[in-house]
Design a protein around this motif. Structure first.
Motif, short mmCIF file in Angstrom:
data_model
loop_
_atom_site.label_atom_id
_atom_site.label_comp_id
_atom_site.label_asym_id
_atom_site.label_seq_id
_atom_site.Cartn_x
_atom_site.Cartn_y
_atom_site.Cartn_z
N TYR A 15 0.81 -1.21 0.00
CA TYR A 15 0.00 0.00 0.00
C TYR A 15 0.85 1.27 0.00
N LEU A 16 2.16 1.16 0.24
CA LEU A 16 3.05 2.32 0.19
C LEU A 16 3.61 2.56 -1.21
N GLY A 17 3.39 1.61 -2.11
CA GLY A 17 3.87 1.76 -3.48
C GLY A 17 5.15 1.00 -3.78
N ASN A 18 5.70 0.26 -2.80
CA ASN A 18 6.91 -0.52 -3.03
C ASN A 18 6.59 -1.73 -3.90
N ALA A 19 7.43 -2.01 -4.88
CA ALA A 19 7.26 -3.19 -5.73
C ALA A 19 8.30 -4.23 -5.31
N TYR A 20 7.88 -5.50 -5.18
CA TYR A 20 8.73 -6.58 -4.69
C TYR A 20 9.02 -7.58 -5.81
N PHE A 21 10.28 -8.05 -5.85
CA PHE A 21 10.72 -8.94 -6.91
C PHE A 21 11.50 -10.12 -6.34
N GLU A 22 11.57 -11.19 -7.14
CA GLU A 22 12.30 -12.39 -6.71
C GLU A 22 12.90 -13.08 -7.93
N ILE A 23 14.13 -13.55 -7.76
CA ILE A 23 14.75 -14.47 -8.71
C ILE A 23 14.81 -15.80 -7.97
N PRO A 24 14.08 -16.83 -8.43
CA PRO A 24 14.00 -18.08 -7.68
C PRO A 24 15.35 -18.79 -7.59
N ALA A 25 15.45 -19.67 -6.60
CA ALA A 25 16.65 -20.47 -6.42
C ALA A 25 16.81 -21.44 -7.59
N ASN A 26 18.06 -21.74 -7.91
CA ASN A 26 18.35 -22.67 -8.99
C ASN A 26 19.51 -23.56 -8.53
N PRO A 27 19.20 -24.67 -7.83
CA PRO A 27 20.28 -25.51 -7.29
C PRO A 27 21.17 -26.12 -8.36
N SER A 28 20.70 -26.22 -9.59
CA SER A 28 21.53 -26.84 -10.63
C SER A 28 22.76 -25.99 -10.97
N VAL A 29 22.71 -24.69 -10.69
CA VAL A 29 23.87 -23.83 -10.93
C VAL A 29 24.49 -23.37 -9.61
N GLY A 30 24.07 -23.97 -8.50
CA GLY A 30 24.66 -23.66 -7.20
C GLY A 30 23.98 -22.52 -6.45
N LYS A 31 22.83 -22.07 -6.90
CA LYS A 31 22.11 -20.98 -6.24
C LYS A 31 21.03 -21.59 -5.36
N ARG A 32 21.30 -21.68 -4.05
CA ARG A 32 20.41 -22.40 -3.14
C ARG A 32 19.28 -21.55 -2.59
#
Length: 148
Positions: A34-51
């Protein structure tokens, strides 16, 4: 003789120049508050080591991160919850917070109407330290046990 693609100095200069170029980060839009902040996510990808997923928010005024964010979204950003908050959850918590403000104002008005004064704040410093009648510092009759 090696070609220009194998020249180590050329590779270093090219990598340095490429590092100065802004790279757009593309993430999945997870919602807005409600304050106008936009939220984003890059999901985890264990196949490249990003847990863990990468999460961030963009404030409505660019680079102005001074305004607080709602507790539900902060918990999501700090990985204390896996799913982003729903609109119903945010609306319910906002209504509870507004109700608490109204009730606190009513209680304060009632206390002031009954003749109550503002609560006194103790002064800080040497006078705010507790004084015990059984013990006075510097009194030779008060023998303290040696803890050696």
């Amino acid at each position: 003789m090696p070609g220009p693609e194998r020249n180590l100095l050329w590779i270093i200069v090219r990598n340095f120049v490429d590092s100065l170029r802004p790279r757009p980060i593309k993430g999945n839009s997870m919602g807005k508050d409600y304050l106008g902040n936009a939220y984003f996510e890059i999901p985890a990808n264990p196949s490249v080591g990003k847990r863990k997923p990468t999460r961030w928010y963009d404030p409505p005024k660019q680079l102005d991160f001074q305004d607080p964010i709602p507790a539900e979204w902060e918990a999501w950003l700090r990985m204390r919850r896996t799913e982003p908050p729903t609109e119903e959850e945010i609306a319910k918590n906002l209504a509870i917070a507004q109700m608490k403000k109204i009730n606190a104002a009513k209680l304060e008005a009632k206390r002031l109407a009954e003749g109550g004064s503002l609560p006194s704040v103790p002064e800080r410093g040497a006078q705010s330290f507790p004084v015990y009648p059984d013990f006075q510092p510097g009194d030779p009759d008060n023998k303290q046990p040696n803890n050696k």
